[in-house]
Design a protein around this motif. Sequence first.
Motif, PDB file in Angstrom:
ATOM      1  N   LEU A 102      27.607 -16.990  52.208  1.00  0.00           N
ATOM      2  CA  LEU A 102      26.767 -16.542  54.189  1.00  0.00           C
ATOM      3  C   LEU A 102      26.457 -14.919  53.837  1.00  0.00           C
ATOM      4  N   PHE A 103      26.912 -14.195  54.377  1.00  0.00           N
ATOM      5  CA  PHE A 103      26.843 -12.839  53.988  1.00  0.00           C
ATOM      6  C   PHE A 103      25.832 -12.180  52.620  1.00  0.00           C
ATOM      7  N   ASP A 104      25.549 -12.908  51.285  1.00  0.00           N
ATOM      8  CA  ASP A 104      25.597 -12.557  50.250  1.00  0.00           C
ATOM      9  C   ASP A 104      23.968 -12.907  50.716  1.00  0.00           C
ATOM     10  N   LEU A 105      24.051 -14.078  51.226  1.00  0.00           N
ATOM     11  CA  LEU A 105      22.973 -15.270  51.056  1.00  0.00           C
ATOM     12  C   LEU A 105      21.357 -14.861  52.703  1.00  0.00           C
ATOM     13  N   TYR A 106      22.742 -15.003  53.263  1.00  0.00           N
ATOM     14  CA  TYR A 106      21.972 -14.833  54.440  1.00  0.00           C
ATOM     15  C   TYR A 106      22.098 -13.489  55.385  1.00  0.00           C
ATOM     16  N   VAL A 107      22.116 -12.275  54.964  1.00  0.00           N
ATOM     17  CA  VAL A 107      22.534 -10.458  55.472  1.00  0.00           C
ATOM     18  C   VAL A 107      21.654 -10.295  54.123  1.00  0.00           C
ATOM     19  N   MET A 108      22.557  -9.866  53.541  1.00  0.00           N
ATOM     20  CA  MET A 108      21.761  -9.357  51.881  1.00  0.00           C
ATOM     21  C   MET A 108      20.379  -9.766  51.664  1.00  0.00           C
ATOM     22  N   THR A 109      20.184 -10.552  51.887  1.00  0.00           N
ATOM     23  CA  THR A 109      19.002 -10.915  51.040  1.00  0.00           C
ATOM     24  C   THR A 109      17.833 -10.637  51.720  1.00  0.00           C
ATOM     25  N   PRO A 110      18.160 -10.602  53.502  1.00  0.00           N
ATOM     26  CA  PRO A 110      16.540 -10.394  54.581  1.00  0.00           C
ATOM     27  C   PRO A 110      16.545  -9.585  53.900  1.00  0.00           C
ATOM     28  N   MET A 111      18.097  -8.434  54.035  1.00  0.00           N
ATOM     29  CA  MET A 111      17.507  -6.749  54.366  1.00  0.00           C
ATOM     30  C   MET A 111      17.234  -6.370  52.714  1.00  0.00           C
ATOM     31  N   GLN A 112      17.053  -6.996  52.301  1.00  0.00           N
ATOM     32  CA  GLN A 112      16.817  -6.690  50.815  1.00  0.00           C
ATOM     33  C   GLN A 112      14.810  -7.071  50.657  1.00  0.00           C
ATOM     34  N   ALA A 113      15.054  -7.844  51.153  1.00  0.00           N
ATOM     35  CA  ALA A 113      13.627  -7.487  51.528  1.00  0.00           C
ATOM     36  C   ALA A 113      12.320  -6.814  52.176  1.00  0.00           C
ATOM     37  N   LEU A 114      13.552  -6.919  52.859  1.00  0.00           N
ATOM     38  CA  LEU A 114      13.161  -6.073  53.746  1.00  0.00           C
ATOM     39  C   LEU A 114      12.737  -4.443  53.558  1.00  0.00           C
ATOM     40  N   THR A 115      13.744  -4.104  52.373  1.00  0.00           N
ATOM     41  CA  THR A 115      13.820  -2.371  51.518  1.00  0.00           C
ATOM     42  C   THR A 115      12.611  -2.778  50.889  1.00  0.00           C
ATOM     43  N   ALA A 116      12.119  -3.896  50.134  1.00  0.00           N
ATOM     44  CA  ALA A 116      11.579  -4.287  49.473  1.00  0.00           C
ATOM     45  C   ALA A 116      10.425  -4.160  49.393  1.00  0.00           C
ATOM     46  N   ASP A 117      10.411  -4.298  50.855  1.00  0.00           N
ATOM     47  CA  ASP A 117       8.442  -4.599  51.360  1.00  0.00           C
ATOM     48  C   ASP A 117       7.859  -2.653  51.779  1.00  0.00           C
ATOM     49  N   LEU A 118       9.156  -1.763  51.847  1.00  0.00           N
ATOM     50  CA  LEU A 118       8.837  -0.466  52.032  1.00  0.00           C
ATOM     51  C   LEU A 118       8.420   0.234  50.655  1.00  0.00           C
ATOM     52  N   LEU A 119       8.805  -0.019  49.508  1.00  0.00           N
ATOM     53  CA  LEU A 119       8.818   0.531  48.359  1.00  0.00           C
ATOM     54  C   LEU A 119       7.714   0.048  47.908  1.00  0.00           C
ATOM     55  N   ARG A 120       7.145  -1.000  48.694  1.00  0.00           N
ATOM     56  CA  ARG A 120       5.384  -1.478  48.151  1.00  0.00           C
ATOM     57  C   ARG A 120       4.329  -0.645  48.957  1.00  0.00           C
ATOM     58  N   PRO A 121       3.322  -0.336  47.947  1.00  0.00           N
ATOM     59  CA  PRO A 121       2.482   0.833  48.668  1.00  0.00           C
ATOM     60  C   PRO A 121       1.476   0.815  49.867  1.00  0.00           C
ATOM     61  N   GLU A 122       0.981   1.387  50.369  1.00  0.00           N
ATOM     62  CA  GLU A 122       1.023   1.112  52.119  1.00  0.00           C
ATOM     63  C   GLU A 122      -0.270  -0.446  51.985  1.00  0.00           C
ATOM     64  N   GLY A 123      -1.026  -1.160  51.012  1.00  0.00           N
ATOM     65  CA  GLY A 123      -1.924  -1.763  51.063  1.00  0.00           C
ATOM     66  C   GLY A 123      -1.460  -2.745  50.572  1.00  0.00           C
ATOM     67  N   ARG A 124      -0.100  -3.189  50.047  1.00  0.00           N
ATOM     68  CA  ARG A 124       0.304  -3.725  49.461  1.00  0.00           C
ATOM     69  C   ARG A 124       1.004  -4.654  50.696  1.00  0.00           C
TER      70      ARG A 124
END
Length: 229
Positions: A102-124
């Motif tokens: 549950l922690f891997d899927l429902y806390v770590m996964t969305p947290m990593q999605a937010l990190t991944a978005d910050l790593l994208r260029p502003e326009g993407r």
Amino acid sequence: MTALTLYYHPLSCYCHKVLIALDVLGIELDKRLLNLGDPAERAAHLALWPMGKMPLLVDQGRPVPETSIIIEHLQRHHARPASALIPPDADAALEVRLWDRLFDLYVMTPMQALTADLLRPEGRRDADSVADARERLSSAYAFIDRHLEGRTWVSGDSFSMADCAAAPALFYAVTYVPLPPQHVHLAVYFERLMAHPSVARVIDEARPWFKFYPGRAGLSRRFFDPTSI
């Protein structure tokens, strides 16, 4: 390569999960910092584990991937006597494995999605995906808070593999979505996690790397001082 080697990175939440377990289980091994941005290191790592993920444990030349499997393997074959993160009782062990997932899927996964978005260029960057990840974290917080009422640790009376998963997941998640004040059980649990000696040790070892964390603006000053960059 030594008999027991862990390939890891000190910023990775999943690596933190295994590092906490190693400390609790009293296991010494060879830790190899993995730079997947280096072509030679990446090629060597893919030769060991074609999925290319970390952490990766190598035991006597045998790759052991995936954090939960790594921890079970370490407990079964290398833990000091009387130390355990998965209880021997079958039903209790299932409860630990459930909350680990549950922690891997429902806390770590969305947290990593937010990190991944910050790593994208502003326009993407994807505002809808960010909003969805934040909503999933908020829902997970509410669910976990209800479960924690009257509990010291997330599964049973002892610190377990589920808490190894919870510590890094929550540590990084709250940098994006702070714990709401009404979730008092989760807030108390979070502080209990941060005070656990093995968790505190892993966080302390990662401090020099927090300046590279994309979500560092949300880190508490007790963990990271932005003026030190």
